[in-house]
Scaffold this active site. Structure first.
Site, short mmCIF file in Angstrom:
data_model
loop_
_atom_site.label_atom_id
_atom_site.label_comp_id
_atom_site.label_asym_id
_atom_site.label_seq_id
_atom_site.Cartn_x
_atom_site.Cartn_y
_atom_site.Cartn_z
N TRP A 100 -6.53 1.79 1.67
CA TRP A 100 -7.45 2.54 2.51
C TRP A 100 -8.89 2.25 2.16
O TRP A 100 -9.77 2.17 3.04
CB TRP A 100 -7.13 4.03 2.43
CG TRP A 100 -5.71 4.28 2.81
CD1 TRP A 100 -4.70 4.75 2.02
CD2 TRP A 100 -5.09 4.00 4.09
NE1 TRP A 100 -3.52 4.80 2.71
CE2 TRP A 100 -3.72 4.34 3.99
CE3 TRP A 100 -5.57 3.50 5.30
CZ2 TRP A 100 -2.83 4.20 5.04
CZ3 TRP A 100 -4.69 3.35 6.36
CH2 TRP A 100 -3.33 3.70 6.22
N ASP A 167 -13.41 9.74 0.16
CA ASP A 167 -12.21 9.91 0.98
C ASP A 167 -11.21 10.71 0.15
O ASP A 167 -10.65 10.20 -0.82
CB ASP A 167 -11.66 8.54 1.36
CG ASP A 167 -10.35 8.61 2.15
OD1 ASP A 167 -9.86 9.73 2.41
OD2 ASP A 167 -9.83 7.54 2.51
N LYS A 191 -2.10 15.39 5.25
CA LYS A 191 -1.56 15.27 3.91
C LYS A 191 -1.44 16.64 3.22
O LYS A 191 -0.43 16.96 2.62
CB LYS A 191 -2.47 14.38 3.04
CG LYS A 191 -2.74 13.01 3.60
CD LYS A 191 -1.55 12.10 3.53
CE LYS A 191 -1.93 10.68 3.93
NZ LYS A 191 -0.80 9.75 3.90
#
Length: 354
Positions: A100, A167, A191
């Site tokens: 990511w 993030d 998540k």
């Protein structure tokens, strides 16, 4: 019987959140309307999004500190682009700790120079780089707090005068820290906070308005702030379900309360990984994620037997990502300790019969 859901995302949510969200689909607050059909401009939904935004700041300890909480579209992947669009003038510094962050770096390069100041790619991202310097002239520094695929997690963050962007998609609201050290936090909801379909961005307002480029309205944080996070139709159901989850977390004692449970779950599973001679952990011990433990079988030939055992135990979602292989047991906030114990029992039974 409900399965023990270790999926990496979309993932487990509290049972009471499912029940309340389900009831709202049929009738939201005795209004005679479903949450799926109410106007996003109605007083009923405005109160939902306002409470959700306020609860985020309360739980993070950022009330009255110059931050705004936004519920946006596009997932964290949109934030890879949006961060650079709003903040990158000349140069930004990034650490590369996995898939990511690699994608975030790729998007940022569309807007200016990106300096990759540290990377763990040399060992397939099984550790967190620590010895690096952040250029004083960088417009911001970007990091990823928890790497879902590889099972690594930053245990501390660098001290810097450069704006800090993080993030936190896979460990948001899971552990206590000084969140005021960050100037911008973003996280996909699916998540640890809610269902797929909405993304949280927490922005310190004074970092905005410094780039010269024209920013399209949908990509402009300031536009979303000015419109109270409702510049366009928000993800009504996903935000409402996230609100239910935020209330659940507050009632548990907030982040400090859930952190204690998360540590117990992680300690239980990692102890078994380290004790059991049939398994080996993937991530370096000092960088192990409390959210996404990753591990492999010592003998690949044992896979069919082990897989049969955990499936018979009603365990779901522990297959590892293809880039790592093996297994990944994601243990987000709503994962009960009992489910982790079931997995540990399976691992111990596997040892006995092998």
């Amino acid at each position: 019987m409900k399965k023990h859901n270790f999926s990496a995302g979309p993932c487990i949510l509290p049972q009471e959140v499912f029940e309340k969200a389900s009831a709202a689909v049929l009738d939201f607050n005795n209004s005679g309307l479903s949450i799926l059909e109410i106007s996003h401009r109605s007083e009923a939904f405005v109160s939902v999004i306002e409470e959700a935004r306020a609860l985020v700041l309360e739980l993070l300890g950022l009330q009255n500190k110059g931050y705004q909480a936004l519920f946006l579209h596009g997932g964290a992947s949109m934030q890879f682009l949006m961060v650079a669009y709003n903040l990158l003038q000349k140069k930004a510094a990034y650490t590369n700790t996995g898939t990511w962050s690699s994608k975030a770096i790729k998007e940022a390069k569309l807007f200016g120079e990106v300096q990759e100041i540290a990377s763990s790619k040399d060992k397939n991202f099984n550790y967190i780089p620590k010895d690096y310097s952040i250029p004083a002239d960088a417009d911001y520094f970007h990091c990823t707090s928890n790497n879902t695929i590889y099972g690594t997690q930053m245990k501390s963050f660098p001290k810097t005068d450069v704006p800090l962007v993080c993030d936190m998609s896979s460990d948001i609201l899971s552990r206590t820290m000084d969140f005021s050290q960050f100037d911008l936090i973003y996280a996909g909801a699916q998540k640890n906070m809610g269902p797929a379909g909405v993304t949280l961005a927490v922005v310190k307002e004074d970092i905005l308005g410094k780039v010269e480029r024209q920013i399209p309205s949908m990509m402009n944080y300031q536009v979303h702030i000015d419109k109270d996070s409702m510049f366009n139709t928000p993800s009504v159901f996903a935000i409402y379900t996230s609100l239910l989850n935020l209330r659940w977390l507050k009632n548990l004692g907030g982040i400090a309360g859930i952190e204690d449970q998360n540590n117990k779950k992680a300690n239980l599973l990692y102890a078994e990984i380290d004790r059991n001679p049939l398994f080996k952990g993937f991530a370096e011990k000092e960088d192990r994620s409390t959210m996404n433990p990753t591990f492999n079988l010592v003998e690949a030939a044992d896979k069919a037997t082990f897989d049969k055992l955990w499936k018979e135990a009603n365990i779901n979602g522990i297959n590892g990502h293809r880039s790592v292989g093996g297994y990944r047991a994601s243990m987000y906030n709503a994962m009960p300790l009992e489910s982790v114990q079931v997995l540990v029992d399976v691992m111990q039974h596997f040892e006995k019969i092998s």
